[in-house]
Structures are given as C-alpha cells and as structure tokens.
Write a protein that holds these residues in place. Structure first.
Motif, PDB file in Angstrom:
ATOM      1  N   MET A   1     -46.713  25.256 -53.503  1.00 57.86           N
ATOM      2  CA  MET A   1     -45.761  25.131 -54.591  1.00 57.86           C
ATOM      3  C   MET A   1     -45.888  23.729 -55.193  1.00 57.86           C
ATOM      4  O   MET A   1     -45.840  22.737 -54.483  1.00 57.86           O
ATOM      5  N   THR A   2     -46.058  23.687 -56.515  1.00 58.95           N
ATOM      6  CA  THR A   2     -46.175  22.397 -57.195  1.00 58.95           C
ATOM      7  C   THR A   2     -44.817  21.696 -57.217  1.00 58.95           C
ATOM      8  O   THR A   2     -43.773  22.327 -57.036  1.00 58.95           O
ATOM      9  N   ILE A   3     -44.849  20.403 -57.475  1.00 55.12           N
ATOM     10  CA  ILE A   3     -43.598  19.649 -57.556  1.00 55.12           C
ATOM     11  C   ILE A   3     -42.719  20.184 -58.684  1.00 55.12           C
ATOM     12  O   ILE A   3     -41.506  20.295 -58.545  1.00 55.12           O
ATOM     13  N   GLN A   4     -43.347  20.562 -59.818  1.00 57.91           N
ATOM     14  CA  GLN A   4     -42.593  21.128 -60.943  1.00 57.91           C
ATOM     15  C   GLN A   4     -41.901  22.426 -60.523  1.00 57.91           C
ATOM     16  O   GLN A   4     -40.731  22.640 -60.827  1.00 57.91           O
ATOM     17  N   ASN A   5     -42.617  23.293 -59.808  1.00 59.46           N
ATOM     18  CA  ASN A   5     -42.027  24.553 -59.348  1.00 59.46           C
ATOM     19  C   ASN A   5     -40.886  24.307 -58.363  1.00 59.46           C
ATOM     20  O   ASN A   5     -39.874  25.003 -58.382  1.00 59.46           O
ATOM     21  N   ARG A   6     -41.071  23.328 -57.496  1.00 57.83           N
ATOM     22  CA  ARG A   6     -40.023  23.004 -56.523  1.00 57.83           C
ATOM     23  C   ARG A   6     -38.764  22.497 -57.235  1.00 57.83           C
ATOM     24  O   ARG A   6     -37.656  22.911 -56.924  1.00 57.83           O
ATOM     25  N   TYR A   7     -38.958  21.609 -58.213  1.00 59.71           N
ATOM     26  CA  TYR A   7     -37.811  21.087 -58.959  1.00 59.71           C
ATOM     27  C   TYR A   7     -37.131  22.187 -59.766  1.00 59.71           C
ATOM     28  O   TYR A   7     -35.907  22.227 -59.868  1.00 59.71           O
ATOM     29  N   GLN A   8     -37.921  23.076 -60.347  1.00 62.63           N
ATOM     30  CA  GLN A   8     -37.325  24.163 -61.115  1.00 62.63           C
ATOM     31  C   GLN A   8     -36.528  25.089 -60.206  1.00 62.63           C
ATOM     32  O   GLN A   8     -35.427  25.514 -60.557  1.00 62.63           O
ATOM     33  N   ALA A   9     -37.045  25.383 -59.030  1.00 64.14           N
ATOM     34  CA  ALA A   9     -36.318  26.233 -58.081  1.00 64.14           C
ATOM     35  C   ALA A   9     -35.001  25.578 -57.667  1.00 64.14           C
ATOM     36  O   ALA A   9     -33.959  26.249 -57.569  1.00 64.14           O
ATOM     37  N   GLN A  10     -35.020  24.271 -57.448  1.00 66.40           N
ATOM     38  CA  GLN A  10     -33.803  23.557 -57.072  1.00 66.40           C
ATOM     39  C   GLN A  10     -32.791  23.561 -58.220  1.00 66.40           C
ATOM     40  O   GLN A  10     -31.604  23.819 -58.013  1.00 66.40           O
ATOM     41  N   ALA A  11     -33.256  23.285 -59.448  1.00 63.97           N
ATOM     42  CA  ALA A  11     -32.364  23.292 -60.610  1.00 63.97           C
ATOM     43  C   ALA A  11     -31.773  24.682 -60.822  1.00 63.97           C
ATOM     44  O   ALA A  11     -30.580  24.831 -61.104  1.00 63.97           O
ATOM     45  N   GLU A  12     -32.598  25.715 -60.673  1.00 62.99           N
ATOM     46  CA  GLU A  12     -32.109  27.086 -60.835  1.00 62.99           C
ATOM     47  C   GLU A  12     -31.061  27.420 -59.784  1.00 62.99           C
ATOM     48  O   GLU A  12     -30.055  28.067 -60.086  1.00 62.99           O
ATOM     49  N   ALA A  13     -31.276  26.986 -58.560  1.00 61.04           N
ATOM     50  CA  ALA A  13     -30.294  27.252 -57.505  1.00 61.04           C
ATOM     51  C   ALA A  13     -28.960  26.595 -57.849  1.00 61.04           C
ATOM     52  O   ALA A  13     -27.898  27.217 -57.687  1.00 61.04           O
ATOM     53  N   PHE A  14     -28.998  25.353 -58.336  1.00 58.68           N
ATOM     54  CA  PHE A  14     -27.767  24.670 -58.727  1.00 58.68           C
ATOM     55  C   PHE A  14     -27.032  25.462 -59.805  1.00 58.68           C
ATOM     56  O   PHE A  14     -25.821  25.689 -59.710  1.00 58.68           O
ATOM     57  N   VAL A  15     -27.754  25.876 -60.844  1.00 59.15           N
ATOM     58  CA  VAL A  15     -27.123  26.568 -61.975  1.00 59.15           C
ATOM     59  C   VAL A  15     -26.620  27.952 -61.557  1.00 59.15           C
ATOM     60  O   VAL A  15     -25.513  28.345 -61.915  1.00 59.15           O
ATOM     61  N   LYS A  16     -27.412  28.677 -60.783  1.00 59.95           N
ATOM     62  CA  LYS A  16     -27.031  30.042 -60.407  1.00 59.95           C
ATOM     63  C   LYS A  16     -25.797  30.086 -59.513  1.00 59.95           C
ATOM     64  O   LYS A  16     -25.049  31.057 -59.530  1.00 59.95           O
ATOM     65  N   GLU A  17     -25.567  29.032 -58.716  1.00 63.72           N
ATOM     66  CA  GLU A  17     -24.427  29.077 -57.812  1.00 63.72           C
ATOM     67  C   GLU A  17     -23.127  28.627 -58.469  1.00 63.72           C
ATOM     68  O   GLU A  17     -22.084  28.638 -57.826  1.00 63.72           O
ATOM     69  N   ASP A  18     -23.174  28.292 -59.742  1.00 65.82           N
ATOM     70  CA  ASP A  18     -21.982  27.835 -60.444  1.00 65.82           C
ATOM     71  C   ASP A  18     -21.494  28.925 -61.389  1.00 65.82           C
ATOM     72  O   ASP A  18     -22.112  29.195 -62.420  1.00 65.82           O
ATOM     73  N   ALA A  19     -20.374  29.541 -61.053  1.00 63.53           N
ATOM     74  CA  ALA A  19     -19.859  30.680 -61.834  1.00 63.53           C
ATOM     75  C   ALA A  19     -19.509  30.288 -63.260  1.00 63.53           C
ATOM     76  O   ALA A  19     -19.746  31.067 -64.196  1.00 63.53           O
ATOM     77  N   ALA A  20     -18.948  29.104 -63.459  1.00 61.50           N
ATOM     78  CA  ALA A  20     -18.564  28.681 -64.812  1.00 61.50           C
ATOM     79  C   ALA A  20     -19.790  28.492 -65.696  1.00 61.50           C
ATOM     80  O   ALA A  20     -19.784  28.871 -66.871  1.00 61.50           O
ATOM     81  N   MET A  21     -20.855  27.929 -65.144  1.00 61.47           N
ATOM     82  CA  MET A  21     -22.082  27.773 -65.926  1.00 61.47           C
ATOM     83  C   MET A  21     -22.694  29.128 -66.247  1.00 61.47           C
ATOM     84  O   MET A  21     -23.181  29.339 -67.355  1.00 61.47           O
ATOM     85  N   GLN A  22     -22.661  30.035 -65.290  1.00 56.03           N
ATOM     86  CA  GLN A  22     -23.190  31.379 -65.530  1.00 56.03           C
ATOM     87  C   GLN A  22     -22.422  32.056 -66.659  1.00 56.03           C
ATOM     88  O   GLN A  22     -23.020  32.705 -67.515  1.00 56.03           O
ATOM     89  N   GLU A  23     -21.104  31.891 -66.668  1.00 59.31           N
ATOM     90  CA  GLU A  23     -20.297  32.484 -67.739  1.00 59.31           C
ATOM     91  C   GLU A  23     -20.675  31.879 -69.091  1.00 59.31           C
ATOM     92  O   GLU A  23     -20.818  32.596 -70.085  1.00 59.31           O
ATOM     93  N   ALA A  24     -20.840  30.547 -69.143  1.00 58.81           N
ATOM     94  CA  ALA A  24     -21.225  29.892 -70.397  1.00 58.81           C
ATOM     95  C   ALA A  24     -22.570  30.412 -70.877  1.00 58.81           C
ATOM     96  O   ALA A  24     -22.751  30.695 -72.070  1.00 58.81           O
ATOM     97  N   LEU A  25     -23.516  30.556 -69.973  1.00 58.08           N
ATOM     98  CA  LEU A  25     -24.838  31.064 -70.343  1.00 58.08           C
ATOM     99  C   LEU A  25     -24.758  32.506 -70.852  1.00 58.08           C
ATOM    100  O   LEU A  25     -25.455  32.882 -71.795  1.00 58.08           O
ATOM    101  N   LYS A  26     -23.891  33.302 -70.261  1.00 52.98           N
ATOM    102  CA  LYS A  26     -23.723  34.691 -70.724  1.00 52.98           C
ATOM    103  C   LYS A  26     -23.131  34.732 -72.125  1.00 52.98           C
ATOM    104  O   LYS A  26     -23.536  35.547 -72.955  1.00 52.98           O
ATOM    105  N   LEU A  27     -22.160  33.857 -72.405  1.00 49.74           N
ATOM    106  CA  LEU A  27     -21.560  33.820 -73.738  1.00 49.74           C
ATOM    107  C   LEU A  27     -22.590  33.453 -74.803  1.00 49.74           C
ATOM    108  O   LEU A  27     -22.623  34.051 -75.879  1.00 49.74           O
ATOM    109  N   VAL A  28     -23.441  32.495 -74.496  1.00 52.23           N
ATOM    110  CA  VAL A  28     -24.488  32.099 -75.453  1.00 52.23           C
ATOM    111  C   VAL A  28     -25.502  33.228 -75.611  1.00 52.23           C
ATOM    112  O   VAL A  28     -25.950  33.518 -76.723  1.00 52.23           O
ATOM    113  N   ARG A  29     -25.834  33.903 -74.529  1.00 57.77           N
ATOM    114  CA  ARG A  29     -26.766  35.039 -74.605  1.00 57.77           C
ATOM    115  C   ARG A  29     -26.234  36.110 -75.550  1.00 57.77           C
ATOM    116  O   ARG A  29     -26.987  36.695 -76.332  1.00 57.77           O
ATOM    117  N   GLU A  30     -24.920  36.368 -75.526  1.00 58.92           N
ATOM    118  CA  GLU A  30     -24.327  37.405 -76.372  1.00 58.92           C
ATOM    119  C   GLU A  30     -24.460  37.094 -77.860  1.00 58.92           C
ATOM    120  O   GLU A  30     -24.446  38.007 -78.684  1.00 58.92           O
TER     121      GLU A  30
END
Length: 193
Positions: free
Chosen positions: A1-30
C-alpha cells in the motif's frame, strides 16, 4: 500500500465514522451539482482536529461546497443552493461556489474543473474535496495529495504564487496556535509529490 493510499484510507475512516459529516455529504449529493464536493476547512479542520485528538467539528467555521457548471455561472444560483442546504440542515454554515466563475475573482485564467480550481487554492492541505457517490463511497479530489494534510504540514500550493498572501493568511487564521502539532513549510521549499 502506497503512502497516498494509506493516508486516503485513514481520511476516509475519519469521515465515515462521523454521522454529521455523512449527513452533510448526503445533502450535497442530493443537489446533484456537477463535480460537486465539500472542500477546504470542512475536511482540513476536521482531519487536523482528529489528528490532535479533539472533537472533529471544533473550529470548522463554514462548509465550503464547490462545483463546476460553466453554463449557469450566476452567483444567485449559489445562493439558491445555500438556501436549500440551510433549510435542510442549519448546523453547517453553508458556502456554495461555482468554480467556473471563481477565476474572475482570483484574476486567473478560467478553471477547467473543480480539480483545476482546487489546485490553485492557497495551501495544499486546503485543496481537498470529497463527495459521497450514489453507492455511498467517498470520492476525493486531491490535486496535491493528502500527505501534507495527514502529516500536519501547511504548505503553499505550487500553483499559488502570492507568498505574502500565503503568510498573511496562515497568520490571520492562527492555525499554528490552534493546532500546535502543525508545521509550516516555507513557501520557497518545493512540494513533495
């Protein structure tokens, strides 16, 4: 796993575990904005907070939504989107900007996409955008990668040329005081790929 992939996986984990951020992302998707992403401090400050062991939402001033629509560039359109988002969730201070017209404000050649626009933002750690696709997967626009963001480095973007503005902005935002683990890379030093 490249350093970029590792950092992206870590950033994604942070964002995915936050319900408020997920809701904001869903609103923008709509809104179905062309190339629509939530960017800048929404991502940057959240990641820096998490890397400092703090609540993720502290110090997030506004929620920058960017998109690219060269056909409908009227600023009123951005305000319409902001109103829709505010009605659905007033928790976030929404700021919507069509990057197809932002080159005018910045005195630059027309941008070609959201990625092109983000690549010209002041800092590499700010030039990060994310959206939630229809399969509930995160899609990133990261023209300078995630390394500086995840390594807590403030660095001037290679395509941003006003060094005085860069230093004034960093000082005015007091990032080094708010996040003591941050390191400022001098503007004259090259960005690592």
């Amino acid at each position: 796993m490249t350093i970029q992939n590792r950092y992206q996986a870590q950033a994604e984990a942070f964002v995915k575990e936050d319900a408020a951020m997920q809701e904001a992302l869903k609103l923008v998707r709509e809104l179905k904005l062309p190339e629509g992403r939530i960017a800048a401090g929404f991502v940057r400050n959240y990641i820096w907070n998490r890397l400092h062991g703090r609540d993720g939402h502290g110090l997030i001033n506004d929620t920058d939504v960017v998109y690219f629509d060269p056909v409908r560039v009227e600023e009123d359109r951005d305000h319409e989107y902001e109103s829709i988002l505010m009605e659905q969730n007033p928790y976030w201070k929404w700021s919507v900007k069509n990057q197809a017209r932002m080159h005018l404000r910045n005195g630059a050649e027309p941008y070609q996409s959201v990625e092109d626009a983000l690549s010209r933002w002041v800092e590499t750690a700010t030039a990060v955008g994310v959206r939630l696709n229809d399969h509930n997967e995160l899609e990133w626009v990261i023209p300078w990668g995630l390394q500086d963001l995840m390594e807590l480095k403030i660095r001037k973007s290679p395509k941003f040329h006003d060094e005085a503005y860069y230093y004034a902005r960093v000082n005015a935002k007091q990032w080094l005081n708010r996040w003591p683990k941050l390191v400022m890379v001098e503007a004259s030093h090259e960005h690592r790929a």
